[in-house]
Design an enzyme around this catalytic site. Sequence first.
Site, PDB file in Angstrom:
ATOM      1  N   LYS A 122      17.381 -26.211 -11.248  1.00  0.00           N
ATOM      2  CA  LYS A 122      17.226 -26.977 -10.009  1.00  0.00           C
ATOM      3  C   LYS A 122      18.555 -27.609  -9.589  1.00  0.00           C
ATOM      4  O   LYS A 122      18.843 -27.724  -8.401  1.00  0.00           O
ATOM      5  CB  LYS A 122      16.125 -28.016 -10.190  1.00  0.00           C
ATOM      6  CG  LYS A 122      14.752 -27.339 -10.322  1.00  0.00           C
ATOM      7  CD  LYS A 122      13.669 -28.254 -10.864  1.00  0.00           C
ATOM      8  CE  LYS A 122      12.351 -27.475 -10.986  1.00  0.00           C
ATOM      9  NZ  LYS A 122      11.340 -28.206 -11.778  1.00  0.00           N
ATOM     10  N   GLU A 138      12.345 -24.959  -0.103  1.00  0.00           N
ATOM     11  CA  GLU A 138      11.957 -26.337  -0.420  1.00  0.00           C
ATOM     12  C   GLU A 138      11.179 -26.415  -1.721  1.00  0.00           C
ATOM     13  O   GLU A 138      11.331 -27.363  -2.492  1.00  0.00           O
ATOM     14  CB  GLU A 138      11.113 -26.906   0.736  1.00  0.00           C
ATOM     15  CG  GLU A 138      10.689 -28.341   0.578  1.00  0.00           C
ATOM     16  CD  GLU A 138      11.857 -29.323   0.525  1.00  0.00           C
ATOM     17  OE1 GLU A 138      12.560 -29.461   1.538  1.00  0.00           O
ATOM     18  OE2 GLU A 138      12.083 -29.933  -0.538  1.00  0.00           O
ATOM     19  N   GLY A 186      -1.988 -28.317 -20.020  1.00  0.00           N
ATOM     20  CA  GLY A 186      -1.465 -27.290 -19.123  1.00  0.00           C
ATOM     21  C   GLY A 186      -0.134 -27.654 -18.494  1.00  0.00           C
ATOM     22  O   GLY A 186       0.365 -26.927 -17.636  1.00  0.00           O
TER      23      GLY A 186
END
Lengths: 338, 338
Positions: free
Chosen positions: A226, A151, A208
């Site tokens: 993905k 997940e 960041g």
Amino acid sequence: MRIAIIGFGVVGQGLAEILRDRAAELQSAHNFHGEIVAVATRSRGTLYHPDGLDTAQLLEAIGKGHLGHYPHVYGLTRNWDALTLVRQSNADVVVEVSPTDLQTGQPALDVCYAALDSGKHLVLANKGPLVVAYEALHERARLAGLRLCFEGTVMAGTPVLRLAQQDLAGCRISEARGILNGTTNYILTQMGTGLSYAEALQQAQRLGYAEANPAADVEGWDAAAKLVILSGVLFGTPLALHDLDVRGITGITPQDMEAARQAGERWKLIARVTPEGGSVRPMRLPLSDPLAAVSGATNAITYVTDLLGSVTLVGAGAGRLSTGFAVLSDLLDIHRTS
Amino acid sequence: MRIAIIGFGVVGQGLAEILRDRAAELQSAHNFHGEIVAVATRSRGTLYHPDGLDTAQLLEAIGKGHLGHYPHVYGLTRNWDALTLVRQSNADVVVEVSPTDLQTGQPALDVCYAALDSGKHLVLANKGPLVVAYEALHERARLAGLRLCFEGTVMAGTPVLRLAQQDLAGCRISEARGILNGTTNYILTQMGTGLSYAEALQQAQRLGYAEANPAADVEGWDAAAKLVILSGVLFGTPLALHDLDVRGITGITPQDMEAARQAGERWKLIARVTPEGGSVRPMRLPLSDPLAAVSGATNAITYVTDLLGSVTLVGAGAGRLSTGFAVLSDLLDIHRTS
């Protein structure tokens, strides 16, 4: 449930924090007790104790920079490497959360095979092994009767895979399209306020969001990885990275941004996959598209279905606790069904 | 799985269509075979056959206006009322999809008690019984070891309840807020283009979004009923309708719309619930809120969580196939776990 964590960076530590802080609640609400028995890092030591490691002391040791700071207790092993830990430990589940390599999947891929070959369920937040060997991993897990959960590889803990696999079971999904990379969405959002690409990238790096070498994000490869995983989950046919048509955001100019604004539209880096193939491309979306409103580092995905029309899930796409939760949700799923 | 459908309007027929058209796929992908054995309507007849009714002929009969058009076959019973069907039929699951009464929950509430008391799982798309007797129904189901499912009561088939109960398990949800009524969102969207409230309402009525008597929608009670159910699911403490602070959209003027537009905001009817209570209120949202972009008859909900931040699900809030799918997803869930 005895857990071996391979890679103890942001995600692994996030998981350990959640297990430390939420032990009582997980026990009472889900009858779940997670015990970390092994932790491996590449250069900051490894630890194994068959009776379990103390999570608070584990986090303290890594906070000091090396697992060598973990106190010595009877039965502790410090010198096993990751593969030995995976093969020889008494873990029920291996959690692979080491850094991603989209080209080879290594060294994580060997860890994954070792986990499944030694009878351990496998949970990944690392995309690399799935991008390189989606079908081989699934086949080994299936033959061994083991669970393979991931997940956290797409939109961190925001449950996009579970939504497709479980909640939408019974629907046909014909397409997924989404904003799957927070760095590029942050940069595009900032460019929408008038910054140049270079200025927005610098800002993302200061905060960041973007790596020192931002190529994987801004050239679209993170989102493409993905899509490889999504194509496997949704259509059973994992595409290869080189099958995808991938373009990033580096060519978008302030003039492009302004033209979209005047047309009442927004630039988004849209990753899209259907049974026929996939692409990652900057696109201008009308404000009526739910994806157009997704701003900053937030991610979102729209599934196009036959019975429900479009269903869109919006949430965090990264983060220590969010990705730690993704791993926890997989562990709870394995706990429920085994 | 043998199914009794109580109420055979839009939702019941949508379910029957899905079961008819998707039988082979449900069998192969989920090892699920749903057989409709009983159907009850208030004024268009009832049918029961212990070996199952022919779904195509069932839909044809109701299409002609009355279940009396269903062909006579050996073993068919035509004269049982809904309660007799629920008690005496051999159904495994009762699907309660008759019209909603938020005051008394009847006649559906008696159907629900009869189902649980005769050992049948219960699936609802009808909010009434849950709004009136959430805890009593759960307690009876628990004592009898039966499932009580109602995904279709909030946002139709868009899996908002399953998201909270299963996918986000392990997170703490502190708040839910959403656009839970499509009629009012359609009206507000049209008012945003310059229509008056009365004009937008008329348009919604012409398109079938709004009832001839739109009070339950425009005064906020439909959304409030969904909050009662959400408070039970999320916090275990179902509120009563009269505990909620409910305001509708009838007082919003073109001047209000214009003021929001100038401030870069949008009016939405926001239903919100926390462990402390709930409210339904028109609110001005900044465009950065994912709910602000939800337009037309679409619905959406945002869960505020500790580990994931905000997670928003956007999708259909009504519809024949969407709500039919909600019931199917509950049936599949019961099938998986029993």
